[in-house]
Enzyme design. Structure first.
Site, PDB file in Angstrom:
ATOM      1  N   SER A 185      29.469  29.002  -5.402  1.00 10.90           N
ATOM      2  CA  SER A 185      30.169  27.778  -5.785  1.00 10.90           C
ATOM      3  C   SER A 185      29.252  26.580  -5.999  1.00 10.90           C
ATOM      4  O   SER A 185      29.620  25.652  -6.704  1.00 10.90           O
ATOM      5  CB  SER A 185      31.244  27.448  -4.751  1.00 10.90           C
ATOM      6  OG  SER A 185      30.686  27.361  -3.463  1.00 10.90           O
ATOM      7  N   HIS A 213      35.616  31.813  -7.533  1.00 17.44           N
ATOM      8  CA  HIS A 213      35.170  31.151  -8.766  1.00 17.44           C
ATOM      9  C   HIS A 213      34.970  32.129  -9.928  1.00 17.44           C
ATOM     10  O   HIS A 213      34.488  31.725 -10.986  1.00 17.44           O
ATOM     11  CB  HIS A 213      33.877  30.374  -8.504  1.00 17.44           C
ATOM     12  CG  HIS A 213      34.093  29.215  -7.588  1.00 17.44           C
ATOM     13  ND1 HIS A 213      34.521  27.984  -8.042  1.00 17.44           N
ATOM     14  CD2 HIS A 213      34.001  29.110  -6.251  1.00 17.44           C
ATOM     15  CE1 HIS A 213      34.649  27.157  -7.016  1.00 17.44           C
ATOM     16  NE2 HIS A 213      34.346  27.821  -5.904  1.00 17.44           N
ATOM     17  N   LYS A 245      42.063  27.639  -7.647  1.00 16.68           N
ATOM     18  CA  LYS A 245      41.039  27.270  -8.631  1.00 16.68           C
ATOM     19  C   LYS A 245      41.568  27.541 -10.046  1.00 16.68           C
ATOM     20  O   LYS A 245      42.436  26.833 -10.496  1.00 16.68           O
ATOM     21  CB  LYS A 245      39.737  27.959  -8.274  1.00 16.68           C
ATOM     22  CG  LYS A 245      39.376  27.636  -6.809  1.00 16.68           C
ATOM     23  CD  LYS A 245      37.962  27.750  -6.472  1.00 16.68           C
ATOM     24  CE  LYS A 245      37.720  27.590  -4.976  1.00 16.68           C
ATOM     25  NZ  LYS A 245      37.984  26.254  -4.448  1.00 16.68           N
TER      26      LYS A 245
END
Ligand code: PMP
Length: 397
Positions: A185, A213, A245
Protein backbone atom coordinates in the site's frame (compact mmCIF):
# COMPACT_ATOMS: atom_id res chain seq x y z
CA UNK A 1 -0.39 15.47 42.43
CA UNK A 2 0.78 14.81 38.90
CA UNK A 3 -1.99 14.72 36.27
CA UNK A 4 -2.14 11.03 35.19
CA UNK A 5 -3.17 12.09 31.68
CA UNK A 6 -0.34 14.60 31.09
CA UNK A 7 1.35 12.21 28.61
CA UNK A 8 -1.55 12.71 26.19
CA UNK A 9 -0.81 16.36 25.49
CA UNK A 10 2.95 15.89 25.76
CA UNK A 11 3.06 13.11 23.20
CA UNK A 12 0.68 14.91 20.87
CA UNK A 13 2.78 18.12 21.00
CA UNK A 14 5.89 16.09 20.24
CA UNK A 15 4.20 14.66 17.13
CA UNK A 16 3.31 18.19 16.01
CA UNK A 17 6.90 19.32 16.60
CA UNK A 18 8.22 16.42 14.51
CA UNK A 19 5.69 17.07 11.69
CA UNK A 20 4.28 13.60 12.35
CA UNK A 21 0.73 14.46 13.44
CA UNK A 22 -2.32 13.81 11.29
CA UNK A 23 -4.05 16.98 10.14
CA UNK A 24 -7.50 15.92 9.12
CA UNK A 25 -9.02 17.20 5.91
CA UNK A 26 -12.81 17.14 5.81
CA UNK A 27 -14.84 16.18 2.72
CA UNK A 28 -18.07 18.15 2.49
CA UNK A 29 -19.75 15.80 0.03
CA UNK A 30 -19.04 12.51 -1.73
CA UNK A 31 -15.60 11.15 -2.50
CA UNK A 32 -15.55 12.09 -6.19
CA UNK A 33 -12.94 13.23 -8.74
CA UNK A 34 -13.60 16.85 -7.74
CA UNK A 35 -14.33 17.18 -4.02
CA UNK A 36 -15.26 19.96 -1.69
CA UNK A 37 -12.61 19.71 1.04
CA UNK A 38 -12.29 22.27 3.84
CA UNK A 39 -14.26 24.72 1.71
CA UNK A 40 -12.06 24.32 -1.38
CA UNK A 41 -12.82 22.53 -4.63
CA UNK A 42 -9.93 20.16 -5.31
CA UNK A 43 -9.02 17.14 -7.39
CA UNK A 44 -9.07 13.95 -5.31
CA UNK A 45 -5.72 12.26 -5.79
CA UNK A 46 -5.29 10.04 -2.76
CA UNK A 47 -8.47 8.11 -2.09
CA UNK A 48 -8.66 4.31 -2.26
CA UNK A 49 -11.82 4.66 -4.30
CA UNK A 50 -9.86 3.47 -7.38
CA UNK A 51 -12.82 2.99 -9.66
CA UNK A 52 -14.91 5.90 -8.44
CA UNK A 53 -17.63 3.50 -7.27
CA UNK A 54 -18.32 5.08 -3.87
CA UNK A 55 -20.75 7.48 -5.52
CA UNK A 56 -22.03 5.15 -8.26
CA UNK A 57 -25.78 5.61 -8.91
CA UNK A 58 -26.53 1.87 -9.05
CA UNK A 59 -24.86 1.30 -5.69
CA UNK A 60 -26.60 4.26 -4.06
CA UNK A 61 -29.92 3.03 -5.38
CA UNK A 62 -29.26 -0.48 -4.00
CA UNK A 63 -28.39 1.00 -0.59
CA UNK A 64 -31.59 3.12 -0.56
CA UNK A 65 -33.67 0.10 -1.49
CA UNK A 66 -32.11 -2.03 1.25
CA UNK A 67 -32.93 0.62 3.85
CA UNK A 68 -36.56 0.46 2.75
CA UNK A 69 -36.72 -3.34 2.81
CA UNK A 70 -34.34 -4.19 5.68
CA UNK A 71 -33.78 -1.04 7.78
CA UNK A 72 -30.57 0.73 8.74
CA UNK A 73 -29.06 -1.80 11.16
CA UNK A 74 -28.70 -5.57 11.37
CA UNK A 75 -29.51 -5.74 15.08
CA UNK A 76 -26.83 -8.19 16.12
CA UNK A 77 -23.60 -10.01 15.45
CA UNK A 78 -23.70 -12.44 12.53
CA UNK A 79 -23.82 -15.69 14.57
CA UNK A 80 -26.75 -14.60 16.74
CA UNK A 81 -29.44 -12.62 14.96
CA UNK A 82 -27.44 -10.45 12.56
CA UNK A 83 -27.28 -12.59 9.43
CA UNK A 84 -29.67 -11.35 6.75
CA UNK A 85 -30.37 -12.75 3.30
CA UNK A 86 -28.35 -9.81 1.93
CA UNK A 87 -25.21 -10.98 3.78
CA UNK A 88 -25.61 -14.53 2.48
CA UNK A 89 -26.25 -13.36 -1.08
CA UNK A 90 -23.18 -11.12 -0.94
CA UNK A 91 -20.98 -14.04 0.10
CA UNK A 92 -22.37 -16.28 -2.66
CA UNK A 93 -21.82 -13.58 -5.30
CA UNK A 94 -18.32 -12.79 -4.07
CA UNK A 95 -17.29 -16.45 -4.19
CA UNK A 96 -18.58 -16.64 -7.77
CA UNK A 97 -16.72 -13.47 -8.71
CA UNK A 98 -13.49 -14.83 -7.20
CA UNK A 99 -13.99 -18.31 -8.71
CA UNK A 100 -13.66 -19.71 -5.19
CA UNK A 101 -15.67 -22.37 -3.38
CA UNK A 102 -16.77 -19.93 -0.69
CA UNK A 103 -16.36 -16.42 0.70
CA UNK A 104 -16.94 -14.79 4.06
CA UNK A 105 -17.50 -11.10 4.74
CA UNK A 106 -16.17 -9.37 7.87
CA UNK A 107 -16.94 -5.83 9.08
CA UNK A 108 -13.62 -4.45 7.79
CA UNK A 109 -10.35 -5.60 6.32
CA UNK A 110 -8.64 -4.79 9.59
CA UNK A 111 -11.14 -6.99 11.46
CA UNK A 112 -10.45 -9.79 8.96
CA UNK A 113 -6.68 -9.81 9.48
CA UNK A 114 -6.92 -9.25 13.24
CA UNK A 115 -9.59 -11.94 13.62
CA UNK A 116 -8.42 -14.69 11.30
CA UNK A 117 -4.61 -14.71 11.34
CA UNK A 118 -4.35 -15.64 15.06
CA UNK A 119 -6.68 -18.57 14.44
CA UNK A 120 -4.75 -19.94 11.49
CA UNK A 121 -1.49 -20.23 13.41
CA UNK A 122 -0.93 -20.59 17.14
CA UNK A 123 1.39 -22.28 19.60
CA UNK A 124 3.86 -24.60 17.86
CA UNK A 125 3.32 -22.89 14.49
CA UNK A 126 5.33 -20.37 12.48
CA UNK A 127 4.10 -17.28 10.62
CA UNK A 128 6.40 -15.93 7.92
CA UNK A 129 5.62 -12.37 6.88
CA UNK A 130 6.93 -9.90 4.28
CA UNK A 131 8.80 -7.13 6.11
CA UNK A 132 6.54 -4.43 4.61
CA UNK A 133 3.16 -6.06 5.26
CA UNK A 134 0.23 -3.84 6.26
CA UNK A 135 -0.27 -2.89 9.91
CA UNK A 136 -3.46 -4.95 10.19
CA UNK A 137 -1.46 -8.07 9.27
CA UNK A 138 1.22 -7.13 11.79
CA UNK A 139 -1.43 -6.75 14.49
CA UNK A 140 -3.05 -10.06 13.48
CA UNK A 141 0.34 -11.74 13.77
CA UNK A 142 0.92 -10.12 17.18
CA UNK A 143 -2.36 -11.59 18.42
CA UNK A 144 -1.16 -15.08 17.51
CA UNK A 145 0.87 -17.34 19.82
CA UNK A 146 2.85 -18.58 16.82
CA UNK A 147 6.56 -17.91 16.33
CA UNK A 148 7.33 -15.24 13.75
CA UNK A 149 9.85 -14.76 11.00
CA UNK A 150 10.19 -12.01 8.43
CA UNK A 151 11.55 -12.25 4.89
CA UNK A 152 12.99 -9.42 2.83
CA UNK A 153 10.41 -7.35 1.02
CA UNK A 154 8.88 -9.15 -2.00
CA UNK A 155 11.89 -11.48 -2.09
CA UNK A 156 10.82 -15.07 -2.84
CA UNK A 157 14.44 -16.29 -2.58
CA UNK A 158 14.67 -14.95 0.95
CA UNK A 159 11.32 -16.57 1.76
CA UNK A 160 12.73 -19.85 0.45
CA UNK A 161 15.71 -19.44 2.81
CA UNK A 162 13.40 -18.82 5.80
CA UNK A 163 11.25 -21.83 4.84
CA UNK A 164 14.33 -24.07 4.52
CA UNK A 165 15.54 -22.92 7.98
CA UNK A 166 12.09 -23.61 9.40
CA UNK A 167 12.35 -27.21 8.24
CA UNK A 168 15.37 -27.69 10.50
CA UNK A 169 13.45 -26.50 13.55
CA UNK A 170 13.21 -28.93 16.48
CA UNK A 171 10.53 -29.75 17.38
CA UNK A 172 9.04 -29.50 13.88
CA UNK A 173 6.51 -26.73 13.43
CA UNK A 174 2.94 -27.98 13.38
CA UNK A 175 1.93 -25.52 10.65
CA UNK A 176 3.60 -22.76 8.66
CA UNK A 177 1.67 -19.75 7.36
CA UNK A 178 3.16 -17.39 4.77
CA UNK A 179 1.48 -13.96 4.62
CA UNK A 180 1.94 -11.17 2.12
CA UNK A 181 0.20 -8.06 0.88
CA UNK A 182 -0.76 -8.49 -2.78
CA UNK A 183 -0.08 -4.88 -3.72
CA UNK A 184 1.97 -3.00 -1.13
CA UNK A 185 0.00 0.00 0.00
CA UNK A 186 2.86 2.46 0.50
CA UNK A 187 4.95 1.60 -2.57
CA UNK A 188 2.46 0.21 -5.05
CA UNK A 189 4.62 -2.78 -5.99
CA UNK A 190 3.17 -6.26 -6.54
CA UNK A 191 4.17 -9.30 -4.47
CA UNK A 192 5.65 -12.11 -6.62
CA UNK A 193 2.79 -14.37 -5.54
CA UNK A 194 3.59 -16.98 -8.19
CA UNK A 195 7.05 -17.55 -6.71
CA UNK A 196 5.87 -17.10 -3.12
CA UNK A 197 3.16 -19.72 -3.52
CA UNK A 198 5.57 -22.10 -5.28
CA UNK A 199 8.08 -21.81 -2.42
CA UNK A 200 5.31 -22.34 0.14
CA UNK A 201 3.99 -25.39 -1.74
CA UNK A 202 7.48 -26.93 -1.78
CA UNK A 203 7.61 -26.71 2.02
CA UNK A 204 3.97 -27.55 2.72
CA UNK A 205 3.12 -24.05 4.00
CA UNK A 206 -0.22 -22.24 3.80
CA UNK A 207 -0.44 -18.97 1.82
CA UNK A 208 -2.49 -15.93 2.87
CA UNK A 209 -2.60 -12.89 0.56
CA UNK A 210 -4.07 -9.51 1.53
CA UNK A 211 -5.31 -8.19 -1.79
CA UNK A 212 -6.85 -4.95 -0.47
CA UNK A 213 -5.14 -2.91 -3.22
CA UNK A 214 -5.25 -5.53 -5.98
CA UNK A 215 -8.98 -6.08 -6.16
CA UNK A 216 -10.72 -4.05 -8.83
CA UNK A 217 -7.25 -3.23 -10.15
CA UNK A 218 -5.29 -6.37 -11.11
CA UNK A 219 -6.28 -9.39 -13.14
CA UNK A 220 -9.02 -9.92 -15.72
CA UNK A 221 -12.06 -7.80 -14.80
CA UNK A 222 -10.28 -6.58 -11.66
CA UNK A 223 -10.57 -10.02 -10.05
CA UNK A 224 -7.37 -9.47 -8.11
CA UNK A 225 -3.88 -10.86 -7.67
CA UNK A 226 -4.72 -14.58 -7.72
CA UNK A 227 -6.35 -14.14 -11.13
CA UNK A 228 -3.54 -11.78 -12.23
CA UNK A 229 -1.00 -14.60 -11.80
CA UNK A 230 -3.49 -17.26 -12.95
CA UNK A 231 -2.79 -19.29 -9.80
CA UNK A 232 -4.67 -22.45 -8.95
CA UNK A 233 -6.89 -22.16 -5.91
CA UNK A 234 -4.93 -24.79 -4.00
CA UNK A 235 -1.81 -22.59 -4.22
CA UNK A 236 -3.33 -19.63 -2.32
CA UNK A 237 -5.33 -20.78 0.65
CA UNK A 238 -6.70 -17.45 1.89
CA UNK A 239 -7.43 -14.62 -0.55
CA UNK A 240 -8.32 -11.67 1.63
CA UNK A 241 -9.64 -8.29 0.51
CA UNK A 242 -11.77 -5.32 1.47
CA UNK A 243 -14.83 -3.58 0.08
CA UNK A 244 -13.43 -0.28 1.39
CA UNK A 245 -11.13 0.38 -1.56
CA UNK A 246 -11.89 -0.26 -5.25
CA UNK A 247 -15.35 -1.56 -4.38
CA UNK A 248 -16.17 1.84 -2.88
CA UNK A 249 -18.01 0.72 0.27
CA UNK A 250 -16.65 -0.98 3.42
CA UNK A 251 -16.10 -4.55 4.65
CA UNK A 252 -13.33 -7.14 4.71
CA UNK A 253 -13.61 -10.58 3.15
CA UNK A 254 -11.89 -13.86 2.49
CA UNK A 255 -12.29 -16.37 -0.32
CA UNK A 256 -11.06 -19.95 -0.49
CA UNK A 257 -12.36 -23.40 0.38
CA UNK A 258 -15.65 -24.12 2.12
CA UNK A 259 -13.63 -25.56 5.01
CA UNK A 260 -11.72 -22.27 5.33
CA UNK A 261 -14.93 -20.25 5.52
CA UNK A 262 -16.58 -22.56 8.06
CA UNK A 263 -13.42 -22.60 10.17
CA UNK A 264 -13.08 -18.80 9.91
CA UNK A 265 -16.58 -17.90 11.03
CA UNK A 266 -16.55 -20.32 13.91
CA UNK A 267 -13.21 -19.05 15.20
CA UNK A 268 -12.60 -15.37 14.27
CA UNK A 269 -13.36 -13.30 17.34
CA UNK A 270 -13.84 -10.09 15.36
CA UNK A 271 -16.51 -11.81 13.25
CA UNK A 272 -18.21 -13.55 16.17
CA UNK A 273 -18.25 -10.65 18.63
CA UNK A 274 -18.85 -7.50 16.58
CA UNK A 275 -22.07 -6.30 14.89
CA UNK A 276 -22.65 -7.21 11.25
CA UNK A 277 -22.95 -4.81 8.33
CA UNK A 278 -26.04 -2.61 8.09
CA UNK A 279 -28.28 -3.71 5.19
CA UNK A 280 -27.39 -0.73 2.92
CA UNK A 281 -23.71 -1.66 3.21
CA UNK A 282 -24.30 -5.28 2.20
CA UNK A 283 -26.60 -4.17 -0.64
CA UNK A 284 -24.10 -1.60 -1.93
CA UNK A 285 -21.33 -4.23 -1.91
CA UNK A 286 -23.58 -6.60 -3.86
CA UNK A 287 -24.28 -3.86 -6.39
CA UNK A 288 -20.52 -3.19 -6.64
CA UNK A 289 -20.01 -6.76 -7.83
CA UNK A 290 -22.69 -6.18 -10.49
CA UNK A 291 -20.95 -2.98 -11.57
CA UNK A 292 -17.53 -4.58 -11.82
CA UNK A 293 -18.97 -7.45 -13.87
CA UNK A 294 -21.04 -5.29 -16.22
CA UNK A 295 -18.91 -2.14 -16.63
CA UNK A 296 -15.31 -3.16 -17.47
CA UNK A 297 -14.53 0.39 -18.62
CA UNK A 298 -13.72 1.55 -15.06
CA UNK A 299 -10.73 -0.79 -14.73
CA UNK A 300 -9.53 0.05 -18.25
CA UNK A 301 -9.65 3.81 -17.59
CA UNK A 302 -7.84 3.38 -14.29
CA UNK A 303 -4.89 1.79 -16.12
CA UNK A 304 -4.85 4.32 -18.97
CA UNK A 305 -4.58 7.19 -16.47
CA UNK A 306 -2.06 5.27 -14.36
CA UNK A 307 0.35 4.58 -17.22
CA UNK A 308 0.23 8.17 -18.39
CA UNK A 309 0.67 9.70 -14.91
CA UNK A 310 3.67 7.51 -14.11
CA UNK A 311 5.39 8.28 -17.40
CA UNK A 312 4.90 12.04 -17.19
CA UNK A 313 5.90 12.25 -13.52
CA UNK A 314 9.05 10.22 -14.20
CA UNK A 315 9.85 12.40 -17.22
CA UNK A 316 9.55 15.48 -14.99
CA UNK A 317 12.23 14.00 -12.73
CA UNK A 318 10.17 12.92 -9.71
CA UNK A 319 11.25 9.88 -7.70
CA UNK A 320 8.19 7.65 -7.99
CA UNK A 321 9.76 4.47 -6.64
CA UNK A 322 9.06 1.05 -8.12
CA UNK A 323 5.30 1.12 -8.27
CA UNK A 324 3.60 -1.08 -10.87
CA UNK A 325 0.03 -0.13 -9.92
CA UNK A 326 -2.28 2.90 -9.59
CA UNK A 327 -0.57 3.72 -6.27
CA UNK A 328 2.23 6.10 -7.24
CA UNK A 329 4.40 7.37 -4.40
CA UNK A 330 6.17 10.68 -4.93
CA UNK A 331 9.14 10.24 -2.61
CA UNK A 332 10.64 13.46 -1.21
CA UNK A 333 12.76 12.47 1.83
CA UNK A 334 12.05 13.86 5.29
CA UNK A 335 8.55 14.45 6.59
CA UNK A 336 8.60 18.28 6.56
CA UNK A 337 9.17 18.33 2.81
CA UNK A 338 6.27 15.97 2.24
CA UNK A 339 4.00 18.16 4.38
CA UNK A 340 5.07 21.27 2.41
CA UNK A 341 4.48 19.59 -0.94
CA UNK A 342 1.04 18.42 0.12
CA UNK A 343 0.06 21.89 1.36
CA UNK A 344 1.24 23.55 -1.85
CA UNK A 345 -0.60 20.99 -3.99
CA UNK A 346 -3.75 21.68 -2.02
CA UNK A 347 -3.40 25.41 -2.71
CA UNK A 348 -3.01 24.51 -6.38
CA UNK A 349 -6.21 22.42 -6.25
CA UNK A 350 -4.90 18.88 -5.84
CA UNK A 351 -5.56 16.79 -2.73
CA UNK A 352 -2.76 14.29 -2.10
CA UNK A 353 -1.72 13.52 1.45
CA UNK A 354 1.75 13.05 2.83
CA UNK A 355 2.65 9.63 4.24
CA UNK A 356 5.29 9.90 6.92
CA UNK A 357 6.97 7.86 9.65
CA UNK A 358 5.90 5.44 11.18
CA UNK A 359 3.92 4.43 8.08
CA UNK A 360 7.12 4.62 6.02
CA UNK A 361 10.81 4.97 6.96
CA UNK A 362 11.86 8.41 8.31
CA UNK A 363 13.82 9.37 5.18
CA UNK A 364 11.20 8.02 2.76
CA UNK A 365 8.35 10.46 3.43
CA UNK A 366 6.19 10.83 0.39
CA UNK A 367 3.04 12.03 -1.19
CA UNK A 368 1.11 8.90 -2.00
CA UNK A 369 -1.03 9.44 -5.05
CA UNK A 370 -3.75 7.01 -6.00
CA UNK A 371 -5.22 7.13 -9.48
CA UNK A 372 -8.98 7.19 -9.93
CA UNK A 373 -10.88 5.91 -12.94
CA UNK A 374 -13.49 8.66 -12.61
CA UNK A 375 -10.96 11.40 -13.46
CA UNK A 376 -10.96 12.78 -17.00
CA UNK A 377 -7.74 13.06 -19.06
CA UNK A 378 -7.95 16.85 -18.48
CA UNK A 379 -8.06 16.27 -14.71
CA UNK A 380 -4.88 14.21 -14.96
CA UNK A 381 -3.23 17.03 -16.95
CA UNK A 382 -4.27 19.51 -14.24
CA UNK A 383 -2.78 17.32 -11.52
CA UNK A 384 0.53 16.81 -13.32
CA UNK A 385 0.83 20.57 -13.91
CA UNK A 386 0.28 21.21 -10.19
CA UNK A 387 2.97 18.64 -9.28
CA UNK A 388 5.36 20.27 -11.74
CA UNK A 389 4.78 23.77 -10.34
CA UNK A 390 5.00 22.71 -6.68
CA UNK A 391 7.95 20.41 -7.40
CA UNK A 392 9.96 23.24 -8.99
CA UNK A 393 9.09 25.70 -6.23
CA UNK A 394 10.28 23.25 -3.58
CA UNK A 395 13.36 22.24 -5.65
CA UNK A 396 12.23 18.63 -5.83
CA UNK A 397 12.77 18.48 -9.59
N1 PMP B 1 -4.94 -4.44 4.27
C1 PMP B 1 -4.37 -3.46 3.55
C2 PMP B 1 -3.21 -3.82 2.68
C3 PMP B 1 -4.86 -2.15 3.62
O1 PMP B 1 -4.29 -1.17 2.91
C4 PMP B 1 -5.97 -1.88 4.44
C5 PMP B 1 -6.56 -0.48 4.54
N2 PMP B 1 -5.68 0.53 4.79
C6 PMP B 1 -6.53 -2.91 5.18
C7 PMP B 1 -6.00 -4.18 5.06
C8 PMP B 1 -7.68 -2.67 6.10
O2 PMP B 1 -8.86 -2.62 5.36
P1 PMP B 1 -10.15 -1.88 5.92
O3 PMP B 1 -10.06 -0.45 5.54
O4 PMP B 1 -11.28 -2.59 5.27
O5 PMP B 1 -10.15 -2.08 7.41
Amino acid sequence: MRDPTSFLGEEYRQLVKDDLDWRLRVLQGPSAPWCEIDGKRVLMFCSNNYLGLSNHPKMKEAAHRAIDTHGVGSGSVRPIAGTMDLHMELERRLARFKHAEASLVYQTGFATNAGLIPQLAGEGDLIISDELNHGSIIDGVRLSRAERAVYRHADADDLERVLANAEEHVPAYRRILVITDGVFSMDGDIAPLDRISAAAAKHGAMVYVDDAHGEGVLGPGGRGIVAHFGLARDRVHVEMGTFSKAWGVVGGHISGSTDLVKFAYNKSRTWLLSGSHPPPVAAACLAAIDVLESEPEHVERLWTHTRRFKKEMRDLGFDIGKSETPITPVIVGESGRAQKLSLRLFELGVFALPIVYPMVAKDKARIRTIMNAALTPEDVTTAIAAFEKAGRELSLI
